[in-house]
Design a protein around this motif. Structure first.
Motif, PDB file in Angstrom:
ATOM      1  N   LEU A 163       0.826  -1.208   0.000  1.00 37.25           N
ATOM      2  CA  LEU A 163       0.000   0.000   0.000  1.00 37.25           C
ATOM      3  C   LEU A 163       0.861   1.260   0.000  1.00 37.25           C
ATOM      4  O   LEU A 163       0.574   2.228  -0.719  1.00 37.25           O
ATOM      5  CB  LEU A 163      -0.931   0.005   1.212  1.00 37.25           C
ATOM      6  N   HIS A 164       1.925   1.260   0.785  1.00 37.73           N
ATOM      7  CA  HIS A 164       2.829   2.412   0.843  1.00 37.73           C
ATOM      8  C   HIS A 164       3.483   2.652  -0.517  1.00 37.73           C
ATOM      9  O   HIS A 164       3.505   3.795  -1.001  1.00 37.73           O
ATOM     10  CB  HIS A 164       3.895   2.195   1.919  1.00 37.73           C
ATOM     11  N   ILE A 165       3.996   1.616  -1.134  1.00 39.76           N
ATOM     12  CA  ILE A 165       4.664   1.771  -2.437  1.00 39.76           C
ATOM     13  C   ILE A 165       3.670   2.259  -3.482  1.00 39.76           C
ATOM     14  O   ILE A 165       3.983   3.141  -4.286  1.00 39.76           O
ATOM     15  CB  ILE A 165       5.333   0.450  -2.869  1.00 39.76           C
ATOM     16  N   HIS A 166       2.478   1.744  -3.475  1.00 43.86           N
ATOM     17  CA  HIS A 166       1.487   2.200  -4.443  1.00 43.86           C
ATOM     18  C   HIS A 166       1.115   3.664  -4.223  1.00 43.86           C
ATOM     19  O   HIS A 166       0.963   4.421  -5.191  1.00 43.86           O
ATOM     20  CB  HIS A 166       0.257   1.296  -4.415  1.00 43.86           C
ATOM     21  N   ARG A 167       1.012   4.090  -2.968  1.00 43.43           N
ATOM     22  CA  ARG A 167       0.778   5.516  -2.691  1.00 43.43           C
ATOM     23  C   ARG A 167       1.940   6.361  -3.217  1.00 43.43           C
ATOM     24  O   ARG A 167       1.720   7.424  -3.805  1.00 43.43           O
ATOM     25  CB  ARG A 167       0.611   5.754  -1.187  1.00 43.43           C
TER      26      ARG A 167
END
Length: 195
Positions: A163-167
């Motif tokens: 989720l962090h990388i996609h954000r």
């Protein structure tokens, strides 16, 4: 998996894949070298030929280096498309691909930064492919595992990291799109000629 169960792995990948395929990828098509290196304000950080920067720190393994400072200045330096793509390719993707998915080691210091837009976009697509393949291979159980000491928050799950990388990808690549819009509206005339 039961028919009524949600496939969290596919859902997390789909979050990024949909955004990439329907909002970002086409916006990056045709990125020119002039746009890639455009500095809209003085003292913009960028990717530059080695030895040509005035930034406090320049790192990279090839003919081009990326600008940095430690500690980061306040306010943060404005950055070019080249810098933002370099950050996404190396810091967001390649380092994580190496840490979690068996890709070759990658760091800001060891990376060969792209000296042109086409090479940078090729590097981006390559690292995105490695990332998505790695996430797919995690399956459902892998998403629940801890990221461990390879990340600043070792107790976080791989799902948290995804989720962090996609954000990060959505955030920084949207900035790239905005810079392309600014370039278009500040460097060309109504008839399309460069100012």
């Amino acid at each position: 998996m039961e028919p009524d169960e949600l496939d969290w792995n596919a859902t997390l990948r789909g979050q990024w894949e949909h955004h990439w395929e329907h909002q970002l990828r086409a916006r990056l098509d045709g990125l020119t070298d002039d746009e890639y290196f455009w500095s809209p304000v003085p003292d913009t950080w960028s990717v530059r030929p080695r030895g040509s920067s005035t930034a406090p720190v320049q790192v990279g393994a090839g003919a081009f280096a990326i600008d940095y400072a430690f500690p980061e200045p306040v306010p943060a330096a404005f950055t070019t498309i080249a810098w933002r793509l370099g950050h996404v390719i190396v810091g967001v993707l390649a380092a994580r691909n190496a840490a979690h998915f068996g890709a070759p080691a990658a760091s800001y210091e060891s990376w060969e930064y792209a000296g042109d837009a086409r090479t940078a976009l090729d590097q981006l697509e390559t690292q995105l492919g490695v990332w998505l393949a790695g996430v797919r291979e995690l399956g459902e159980a892998g998403l629940r595992t801890k990221v461990g000491a390879k990340e600043p928050y070792p107790e976080a799950s791989m799902a948290d990291l995804v989720l962090h990388i996609h954000r990060e990808l959505i955030h920084h690549l949207s900035e790239v799109c905005l810079l392309r819009d600014l370039y278009l509206h500040t460097t060309t005339t109504e008839n399309g000629a460069t100012r």
